[in-house]
Design a protein around this motif. Structure first.
Motif, PDB file in Angstrom:
ATOM      1  N   ILE A  36      11.110  -9.957 -11.853  1.00 51.34           N
ATOM      2  CA  ILE A  36      10.101  -9.725 -10.813  1.00 51.34           C
ATOM      3  C   ILE A  36      10.068  -8.255 -10.425  1.00 51.34           C
ATOM      4  CG2 ILE A  36       9.436 -10.213  -8.420  1.00 51.34           C
ATOM      5  CD1 ILE A  36      10.504 -13.084  -8.847  1.00 51.34           C
ATOM      6  N   LEU A  37      11.222  -7.633 -10.282  1.00 44.20           N
ATOM      7  CA  LEU A  37      11.252  -6.207  -9.956  1.00 44.20           C
ATOM      8  C   LEU A  37      10.566  -5.384 -11.048  1.00 44.20           C
ATOM      9  CD1 LEU A  37      14.811  -5.952  -8.442  1.00 44.20           C
ATOM     10  CD2 LEU A  37      12.700  -5.306  -7.275  1.00 44.20           C
ATOM     11  N   LYS A  38      10.777  -5.758 -12.293  1.00 42.58           N
ATOM     12  CA  LYS A  38      10.125  -5.039 -13.390  1.00 42.58           C
ATOM     13  C   LYS A  38       8.613  -5.266 -13.341  1.00 42.58           C
ATOM     14  CE  LYS A  38      10.257  -4.184 -18.326  1.00 42.58           C
ATOM     15  NZ  LYS A  38      10.698  -2.839 -18.472  1.00 42.58           N
ATOM     16  N   ASP A  42       5.315  -0.868 -10.762  1.00 43.44           N
ATOM     17  CA  ASP A  42       4.267   0.102 -10.459  1.00 43.44           C
ATOM     18  C   ASP A  42       3.795  -0.023  -9.011  1.00 43.44           C
ATOM     19  OD1 ASP A  42       4.486   0.983 -13.065  1.00 43.44           O
ATOM     20  OD2 ASP A  42       2.681  -0.051 -13.759  1.00 43.44           O
ATOM     21  N   LEU A  43       3.681  -1.240  -8.538  1.00 41.80           N
ATOM     22  CA  LEU A  43       3.281  -1.463  -7.147  1.00 41.80           C
ATOM     23  C   LEU A  43       4.346  -0.948  -6.182  1.00 41.80           C
ATOM     24  CD1 LEU A  43       1.321  -2.604  -5.057  1.00 41.80           C
ATOM     25  CD2 LEU A  43       2.466  -4.822  -5.344  1.00 41.80           C
ATOM     26  N   ILE A  88       7.074  -8.566  -1.076  1.00 42.82           N
ATOM     27  CA  ILE A  88       6.428  -8.212  -2.342  1.00 42.82           C
ATOM     28  C   ILE A  88       7.150  -8.902  -3.509  1.00 42.82           C
ATOM     29  CG2 ILE A  88       5.972  -6.285  -3.943  1.00 42.82           C
ATOM     30  CD1 ILE A  88       4.235  -5.929  -1.544  1.00 42.82           C
ATOM     31  N   ILE A  89       8.457  -9.034  -3.390  1.00 43.01           N
ATOM     32  CA  ILE A  89       9.260  -9.668  -4.444  1.00 43.01           C
ATOM     33  C   ILE A  89       9.249 -11.190  -4.298  1.00 43.01           C
ATOM     34  CG2 ILE A  89      11.558  -9.823  -5.500  1.00 43.01           C
ATOM     35  CD1 ILE A  89      10.035  -7.042  -5.723  1.00 43.01           C
ATOM     36  N   SER A  90       9.522 -11.688  -3.104  1.00 36.32           N
ATOM     37  CA  SER A  90       9.647 -13.137  -2.923  1.00 36.32           C
ATOM     38  C   SER A  90       8.317 -13.870  -3.129  1.00 36.32           C
ATOM     39  CB  SER A  90      10.232 -13.470  -1.553  1.00 36.32           C
ATOM     40  OG  SER A  90       9.372 -13.043  -0.514  1.00 36.32           O
TER      41      SER A  90
END
Length: 129
Positions: A36-38, A42-43, A88-90
């Motif tokens: 998810i981080l990858k 860009d965001l 943003i991640i969850s």
């Protein structure tokens, strides 16, 4: 119950497999958080760049070492910003992943924040463009 959010798994980038582990936390970190981080990289970079601009660009006057420290301090200490980044991640968790996250929220949040900090720090060139 069918997880209507399973489609999120298909859009995640494939990362090199790490050695299997019995630890639920490590497995979650490697199979959920890292992809998810990858995916959101860009965001996340764009959001951090905007954070810098809104704060009058003081970041640009810092040395590289100070910029690295600044990233860590901001992500850890600015609670509103930290929670925004966590969201943003969850937002890309499946329902099953969300349940795992809730079961180990304190430790997984620490891991998430540390990984996020490392990701931003490793991209100083993109942050300062």
């Amino acid at each position: 119950m069918e997880d209507s959010r399973d489609f999120l798994l298909a859009i995640r980038p494939n990362l090199p497999q790490v050695l299997p582990t019995e630890s639920v936390l490590e497995q979650f970190q490697n199979t959920t958080l890292r992809p998810i981080l990858k995916l959101q990289n860009d965001l996340l970079v764009a959001i951090f760049r905007q954070y810098i601009v809104v704060r009058k660009g003081q970041f640009y006057a810092l040395s590289e070492k100070e910029q690295i420290q600044y990233i860590e301090q901001v992500v850890k200490k600015d609670m509103k910003f930290k929670h925004y980044l966590e969201g943003i991640i969850s937002a890309y968790f499946t329902l099953d992943e969300y349940q795992i996250f809730l079961s180990h929220e304190e430790e997984l949040t620490k891991r998430l924040i540390n990984m996020l900090i490392q990701r931003l720090q490793s991209q100083l060139l993109l942050l300062t463009k």
